[in-house]
Design a protein around this motif. Structure first.
Motif, PDB file in Angstrom:
ATOM      1  N   VAL A   1     -16.194  11.328   6.338  1.00  0.00           N
ATOM      2  CA  VAL A   1     -17.513  10.910   6.816  1.00  0.00           C
ATOM      3  C   VAL A   1     -18.481  12.074   6.978  1.00  0.00           C
ATOM      4  N   ASN A   2     -18.018  13.301   6.726  1.00  0.00           N
ATOM      5  CA  ASN A   2     -18.843  14.483   6.991  1.00  0.00           C
ATOM      6  C   ASN A   2     -19.238  15.227   5.720  1.00  0.00           C
ATOM      7  N   THR A   3     -20.530  15.566   5.608  1.00  0.00           N
ATOM      8  CA  THR A   3     -21.014  16.544   4.640  1.00  0.00           C
ATOM      9  C   THR A   3     -21.610  17.677   5.467  1.00  0.00           C
ATOM     10  N   ILE A   4     -21.019  18.877   5.381  1.00  0.00           N
ATOM     11  CA  ILE A   4     -21.309  19.924   6.366  1.00  0.00           C
ATOM     12  C   ILE A   4     -21.803  21.199   5.716  1.00  0.00           C
ATOM     13  N   ALA A   5     -22.956  21.677   6.183  1.00  0.00           N
ATOM     14  CA  ALA A   5     -23.503  22.969   5.761  1.00  0.00           C
ATOM     15  C   ALA A   5     -23.403  23.934   6.943  1.00  0.00           C
ATOM     16  N   ASP A   6     -22.663  25.018   6.755  1.00  0.00           N
ATOM     17  CA  ASP A   6     -22.490  26.022   7.807  1.00  0.00           C
ATOM     18  C   ASP A   6     -23.146  27.336   7.402  1.00  0.00           C
ATOM     19  N   ASP A   7     -23.888  27.920   8.329  1.00  0.00           N
ATOM     20  CA  ASP A   7     -24.432  29.263   8.154  1.00  0.00           C
ATOM     21  C   ASP A   7     -23.594  30.179   9.051  1.00  0.00           C
ATOM     22  N   LEU A   8     -22.708  30.940   8.449  1.00  0.00           N
ATOM     23  CA  LEU A   8     -21.759  31.741   9.218  1.00  0.00           C
ATOM     24  C   LEU A   8     -22.395  32.994   9.802  1.00  0.00           C
ATOM     25  N   THR A   9     -23.583  33.336   9.338  1.00  0.00           N
ATOM     26  CA  THR A   9     -24.305  34.473   9.895  1.00  0.00           C
ATOM     27  C   THR A   9     -25.017  34.091  11.186  1.00  0.00           C
TER      28      THR A   9
ATOM     29  N   LEU B   1     -20.879  24.878   2.035  1.00  0.00           N
ATOM     30  CA  LEU B   1     -21.279  23.472   1.982  1.00  0.00           C
ATOM     31  C   LEU B   1     -20.047  22.650   1.631  1.00  0.00           C
ATOM     32  N   TYR B   2     -19.613  21.831   2.580  1.00  0.00           N
ATOM     33  CA  TYR B   2     -18.425  20.991   2.401  1.00  0.00           C
ATOM     34  C   TYR B   2     -18.878  19.588   2.017  1.00  0.00           C
TER      35      TYR B   2
ATOM     36  N   GLN C   1       0.827  -1.213   0.000  1.00  0.00           N
ATOM     37  CA  GLN C   1       0.000   0.000   0.000  1.00  0.00           C
ATOM     38  C   GLN C   1       0.861   1.263   0.000  1.00  0.00           C
ATOM     39  N   PRO C   2       0.367   2.346  -0.607  1.00  0.00           N
ATOM     40  CA  PRO C   2       1.109   3.616  -0.604  1.00  0.00           C
ATOM     41  C   PRO C   2       1.123   4.240   0.784  1.00  0.00           C
ATOM     42  N   GLN C   3       2.138   5.050   1.043  1.00  0.00           N
ATOM     43  CA  GLN C   3       2.248   5.692   2.351  1.00  0.00           C
ATOM     44  C   GLN C   3       1.176   6.755   2.542  1.00  0.00           C
ATOM     45  N   PHE C   4       0.850   7.477   1.477  1.00  0.00           N
ATOM     46  CA  PHE C   4      -0.085   8.602   1.605  1.00  0.00           C
ATOM     47  C   PHE C   4      -1.397   8.304   0.890  1.00  0.00           C
ATOM     48  N   LYS C   5      -2.485   8.461   1.605  1.00  0.00           N
ATOM     49  CA  LYS C   5      -3.818   8.312   1.044  1.00  0.00           C
ATOM     50  C   LYS C   5      -4.353   9.708   0.737  1.00  0.00           C
ATOM     51  N   LYS C   6      -4.877   9.888  -0.477  1.00  0.00           N
ATOM     52  CA  LYS C   6      -5.367  11.200  -0.895  1.00  0.00           C
ATOM     53  C   LYS C   6      -6.852  11.126  -1.217  1.00  0.00           C
ATOM     54  N   LEU C   7      -7.604  12.093  -0.699  1.00  0.00           N
ATOM     55  CA  LEU C   7      -9.051  12.147  -0.870  1.00  0.00           C
ATOM     56  C   LEU C   7      -9.453  13.551  -1.311  1.00  0.00           C
ATOM     57  N   LYS C   8     -10.473  13.633  -2.149  1.00  0.00           N
ATOM     58  CA  LYS C   8     -10.903  14.921  -2.693  1.00  0.00           C
ATOM     59  C   LYS C   8     -12.215  15.379  -2.056  1.00  0.00           C
ATOM     60  N   SER C   9     -12.398  16.696  -2.010  1.00  0.00           N
ATOM     61  CA  SER C   9     -13.651  17.272  -1.512  1.00  0.00           C
ATOM     62  C   SER C   9     -13.826  18.655  -2.124  1.00  0.00           C
ATOM     63  N   THR C  10     -15.045  19.189  -1.984  1.00  0.00           N
ATOM     64  CA  THR C  10     -15.356  20.515  -2.520  1.00  0.00           C
ATOM     65  C   THR C  10     -16.035  21.360  -1.447  1.00  0.00           C
ATOM     66  N   LEU C  11     -15.633  22.609  -1.354  1.00  0.00           N
ATOM     67  CA  LEU C  11     -16.285  23.561  -0.460  1.00  0.00           C
ATOM     68  C   LEU C  11     -16.929  24.647  -1.321  1.00  0.00           C
TER      69      LEU C  11
END
Length: 258
Positions: A108-116, A84-85, A66-76
């Motif tokens: 494991v997280n899909t996160i919606a933040d309202d910063l107001t 929305l993450y 197995q590779p040393q580094f695992k890489k995962l993608k996400s969008t904010l």
């Protein structure tokens, strides 16, 4: 001479004002993040902590394939002072090594933040169960430093913090993006977090690209599916489920609480 000095001062003031007016602040768009986990360091730490000889043998086999580094993608996605993450599912097959199902090594997280309003909705996958955690934003006591680095074309300033009493956090934010958001549950700086590291957890998140694009309301719709709980209720549920897990329970509880 006096008139020259006065004229010079007026020019300097006007130039400063024009510069301030011309400074562009991004307030809507999307950010592509890459999460990197040092799997070798993560597993090594877990093995040393639990002192299990059979894990050492399994880990030695793991390192060979197995590779040393695992890489995962996400969008904010961000706009209207909301974010929305969203994780992007990986098509890489896991080999099932022990601790490979830890939330630290996955997304494991899909996160919606309202910063107001200061409210957050987190759709969290906990093994076979999906929870919808509705609570206030995580409060973080950031310490801003003078250190800077460039991330995805933006000059970012470093800030440090400790969360959950013991987890050291390093963040890099830019005030050129005038939204106080960031990846996962990390917010609260005077600009967007483009780089994040949990050094002792062997994991980082860094922006690879920032897209300044129009964002409509539908693109920021919070997740809706899952058992509705608060952070406190989720922690109580997990503690009850993991009460017979021995030394492994704390690691999973901490990881699911990040």
């Amino acid at each position: 001479m006096k008139n020259l000095i006065i004229t010079t001062c007026i020019i300097a003031i006007c130039s400063s004002a024009v510069f301030g007016q011309n400074k562009h602040f991004t307030v809507h768009g999307s950010i592509e993040f890459e999460k990197t986990v040092n799997m070798f360091a993560f597993f090594e730490r877990q093995i040393n902590k639990n002192n299990e000889d059979f894990l050492r043998s399994a880990f030695d086999s793991y390192k060979k394939t197995q590779p040393q580094f695992k890489k995962l993608k996400s969008t904010l996605t961000f706009g209207d002072n909301k974010t929305l993450y969203t994780p992007i599912e990986s098509d890489v097959q896991e080999n099932g090594f022990f601790f490979g199902d830890s939330p630290v090594t996955n997304q494991v997280n899909t996160i919606a933040d309202d910063l107001t309003t200061g409210q957050s909705i987190n759709q969290k996958k906990v093994f076979e169960t999906t929870f919808l955690v509705k609570d206030s934003l995580r409060k973080i006591n950031w310490k801003i430093t003078t250190e800077t680095r460039e991330i995805a074309g933006f000059t970012c300033r470093r800030a440090n913090a400790v969360v959950m009493d013991s987890i050291y956090v390093v963040a890099f934010y830019t005030d050129d993006i005038a939204v106080s958001g960031g990846p996962e549950t990390f917010t609260g700086l005077p600009g967007m977090i483009l780089g994040l590291a949990l050094p002792h957890e062997n994991v980082t998140w860094f922006a690879t690209k920032v897209n300044e694009i129009p964002v409509d309301e539908k693109s920021l719709t919070p997740p809706k599916k899952g058992k509705v709980v608060t952070n406190q209720q989720l922690a109580a549920t997990l503690k009850n489920v993991m009460k017979d897990w021995g030394t492994y329970a704390n690691a999973y509880l901490k990881a699911f609480s990040l």
